[in-house]
Scaffold this active site. Structure first.
Site, PDB file in Angstrom:
ATOM      1  N   GLU A   1     -70.639 -49.146 -29.308  1.00  0.00           N
ATOM      2  CA  GLU A   1     -71.318 -47.899 -29.670  1.00  0.00           C
ATOM      3  C   GLU A   1     -70.960 -47.468 -31.083  1.00  0.00           C
ATOM      4  O   GLU A   1     -70.013 -46.701 -31.281  1.00  0.00           O
ATOM      5  CB  GLU A   1     -70.937 -46.785 -28.687  1.00  0.00           C
ATOM      6  CG  GLU A   1     -71.522 -46.970 -27.312  1.00  0.00           C
ATOM      7  CD  GLU A   1     -71.185 -45.822 -26.353  1.00  0.00           C
ATOM      8  OE1 GLU A   1     -70.358 -44.946 -26.705  1.00  0.00           O
ATOM      9  OE2 GLU A   1     -71.753 -45.812 -25.248  1.00  0.00           O
TER      10      GLU A   1
ATOM     11  N   GLU B   1     -74.985 -49.991 -21.089  1.00  0.00           N
ATOM     12  CA  GLU B   1     -74.026 -49.078 -20.440  1.00  0.00           C
ATOM     13  C   GLU B   1     -74.732 -47.776 -20.085  1.00  0.00           C
ATOM     14  O   GLU B   1     -75.452 -47.219 -20.903  1.00  0.00           O
ATOM     15  CB  GLU B   1     -72.852 -48.786 -21.385  1.00  0.00           C
ATOM     16  CG  GLU B   1     -71.750 -47.979 -20.719  1.00  0.00           C
ATOM     17  CD  GLU B   1     -70.619 -47.613 -21.681  1.00  0.00           C
ATOM     18  OE1 GLU B   1     -70.057 -48.514 -22.347  1.00  0.00           O
ATOM     19  OE2 GLU B   1     -70.310 -46.409 -21.780  1.00  0.00           O
TER      20      GLU B   1
HETATM   21  C1  IDC Z   1     -64.257 -44.002 -21.335  1.00  0.00           C
HETATM   22  C2  IDC Z   1     -63.521 -44.139 -20.032  1.00  0.00           C
HETATM   23  C3  IDC Z   1     -62.304 -43.257 -20.068  1.00  0.00           C
HETATM   24  C4  IDC Z   1     -61.456 -43.631 -21.254  1.00  0.00           C
HETATM   25  C5  IDC Z   1     -62.278 -43.571 -22.536  1.00  0.00           C
HETATM   26  C6  IDC Z   1     -61.502 -44.104 -23.720  1.00  0.00           C
HETATM   27  O1  IDC Z   1     -64.385 -43.789 -18.962  1.00  0.00           O
HETATM   28  O2  IDC Z   1     -61.531 -43.396 -18.882  1.00  0.00           O
HETATM   29  O3  IDC Z   1     -60.359 -42.754 -21.363  1.00  0.00           O
HETATM   30  O4  IDC Z   1     -63.441 -44.368 -22.403  1.00  0.00           O
HETATM   31  O5  IDC Z   1     -61.954 -43.561 -24.878  1.00  0.00           O
HETATM   32  C7  IDC Z   1     -68.817 -44.550 -23.520  1.00  0.00           C
HETATM   33  C8  IDC Z   1     -67.948 -45.676 -23.861  1.00  0.00           C
HETATM   34  C9  IDC Z   1     -66.908 -45.914 -22.814  1.00  0.00           C
HETATM   35  C10 IDC Z   1     -66.385 -44.608 -22.239  1.00  0.00           C
HETATM   36  C11 IDC Z   1     -67.558 -43.929 -21.542  1.00  0.00           C
HETATM   37  C12 IDC Z   1     -67.184 -42.602 -20.866  1.00  0.00           C
HETATM   38  O6  IDC Z   1     -68.663 -46.867 -24.141  1.00  0.00           O
HETATM   39  O7  IDC Z   1     -65.859 -46.646 -23.395  1.00  0.00           O
HETATM   40  O8  IDC Z   1     -65.366 -44.880 -21.317  1.00  0.00           O
HETATM   41  N1  IDC Z   1     -68.621 -43.708 -22.508  1.00  0.00           N
HETATM   42  O9  IDC Z   1     -66.736 -41.698 -21.815  1.00  0.00           O
HETATM   43  N2  IDC Z   1     -69.913 -44.165 -24.157  1.00  0.00           N
HETATM   44  C13 IDC Z   1     -70.397 -43.060 -23.572  1.00  0.00           C
HETATM   45  C14 IDC Z   1     -69.588 -42.750 -22.504  1.00  0.00           C
END
Ligand code: IDC
Length: 475
Positions: free
Chosen positions: A183, A272
């Protein structure tokens, strides 16, 4: 050259002609997913998967059948390595409708590949994941999961080196897909800058594998697909642009953008998504989630859910403490159950697996009692089965799935079926067919690719959702 593996009907072989440009091969129902025999865990022979390519804006297999994949993303593999294993992936395939596993390898954050993580161990884990996904008959995405390092150019050299190594290792393997930047985000990140990174990273892969599918992130956490649509990558070969959404945060505006990019015929892949807030936590917005899934079905866009994890947050599909080697339906969180329904049409609550909340109806539904069967003069046997049902804004919504078998020894074409219902209903959504209602009678006409049914063949991915004042069912 990619091999032409022997046919395993894992993907949606919808039989559309290659010249159909915009199609609606909805990846909705379980049966189309489950047409491949469930292989046993630990099976010796990995299933062969058909090579994928991009034609216009559509993902296709090597016989030019449109393909719509659905699957699950791992959590950061460094953080939950225990969920990267074959029996977990097999469970996801057999019970959860999964056809593709995404291996999310964070590049920054704690233990990130470029921020002090053990690179050799991470690559071993990737390899374990690739083998495990294939052994479980699934495609697999190697995801360079940038996030806090918002600009992919920040670690471009390492990315190029990583993808050079990966593409050399998996060259010609039709199961392997490369996602070169999760992203892109941040004030300095524009599509022009991502594009420049992407062209370099893609080149590194193309030197080893001229045909592998490559997924490219768009700026602002994969929400600027319209920018990409206006300025496509050059000489990228089989490439798709990724769109991400978290349905509780991203709604009409983002759905509109997706539609704009679709009209511009941008090949898109949702690598995702969640139905929580963008934080990955908070409440599940099932209404917005259904709207998104409906849109993806309509547009024939592949989708991957976040995340194969038992972390205590609402975007985890498993409850805390789930045994990663032996997950079961009773380990599914609310989100996991929702996905099972969205991907397979199966209702986990009805099978009595879910812990009931106080105000929930206790009684598990007995679908077979409400199933409507029909034998037509043309030798077609049809079964219409109610699935999940829910209330929203004072209305009752019910999902129905149709299975039609040609019991004769001749092909049947040009068929339609009508089922009288107990009450008045409107159609909220449908897939793989056109559904109309007249005088409480629901008429189902197949999508063009299902008009002909071969002898002995069953078409089982046609379905619809009714919207009514009260419960309705076939008479
Ligand atoms: C989130 C995980 C969370 C973790 C975080 C790290 O759910 O537990 O602490 O990352 O920064 C994304 C990302 C993905 C995120 C997810 C939810 O690709 O890595 O995971 N998210 O926030 N993009 C939008 C949402």
């Amino acid at each position: 050259m990619r091999q032409s593996p022997s046919f395993i009907p894992l993907i949606f072989a919808l039989g559309l002609s290659a010249c159909t440009s915009r199609t609606s091969p909805a990846a909705q129902t379980p049966d189309s997913v489950q047409s491949s025999p469930a292989s046993e865990s630990g099976s010796q022979e990995p299933e062969s998967l058909r090579a994928l390519h991009v034609e216009g804006d559509q993902l296709m297999d090597d016989q030019n059948n449109p393909v719509v994949l659905q699957g699950y993303s791992t959590f950061g593999i460094a953080w939950k390595p225990e969920f990267v294993n074959e029996s977990c992936f097999q469970f996801l395939k057999d019970e959860m409708g999964s056809q593709v596993i995404r291996l999310a390898m964070y590049t920054a954050d704690s233990q990130g590949y470029c921020t002090g993580g053990n690179q050799e161990q991470l690559k071993e884990l990737i390899d374990k994941g690739v083998q495990a996904a294939q052994a479980a008959g699934q495609y697999v995405i190697i995801d360079w999961h940038i996030l806090s390092d918002g600009n992919p150019a920040q670690h471009q050299q390492q990315a190029v080196e990583f993808f050079r190594e990966m593409s050399a290792r998996y060259a010609g393997n039709p199961a392997v897909i490369y996602e070169i930047c999760n992203e892109p985000n941040g004030a300095d990140v524009t599509w022009a800058s991502v594009k420049s990174y992407a062209e370099t990273a893609i080149q590194a892969i193309r030197r080893n594998d001229s045909e592998a599918l490559i997924l490219v992130g768009t700026p602002q956490w994969c929400q600027q697909e319209t920018e990409a649509a206006a300025d496509l990558l050059e000489n990228a070969g089989n490439a798709m642009y990724t769109v991400h959404f978290y349905a509780a945060t991203h709604k009409d505006q983002q759905r509109k953008d997706l539609e704009t990019a679709r009209k511009a015929e941008l090949p898109m892949f949702v690598s995702e998504f969640g139905i929580t807030e963008a934080s990955g936590n908070g409440t599940l917005d099932t209404q917005s989630g259904r709207e998104w899934i409906s849109l993806l079905n309509q547009d024939g866009i592949s989708r991957i859910a976040w995340a194969i994890s038992d972390k205590e947050e609402s975007s985890s599909i498993f409850k805390p403490g789930t045994n990663p080697e032996h997950p079961s339906l009773s380990d599914l969180t609310e989100w996991g159950q929702w996905l099972r329904w969205a991907y397979t049409g199966k209702d986990t609550i009805a099978s009595g697996q879910k812990q009931k909340s106080d105000n929930e109806v206790e009684e598990p539904r007995n679908s077979s009692a409400e199933t409507a069967s029909q034998s037509g003069e043309n030798g077609l046997e049809a079964v219409l089965t109610p699935g999940n049902t829910w209330q929203s804004e004072g209305l009752t919504f019910t999902q129905f799935g149709l299975a039609v078998t040609n019991t004769t020894d001749q092909p049947v074409s040009g068929w339609a079926l009508s089922f009288p219902f107990t009450g008045e209903a409107a159609i909220d959504q449908s897939w793989n067919g056109s559904i109309t209602v007249n005088d409480n009678t629901v008429t189902i006409k197949p999508a063009p690719y299902h008009t002909r049914i071969e002898p002995g063949q069953t078409v089982s991915d046609i379905g619809f959702i009714t919207k009514s004042d009260g419960p309705v069912k076939p008479q």
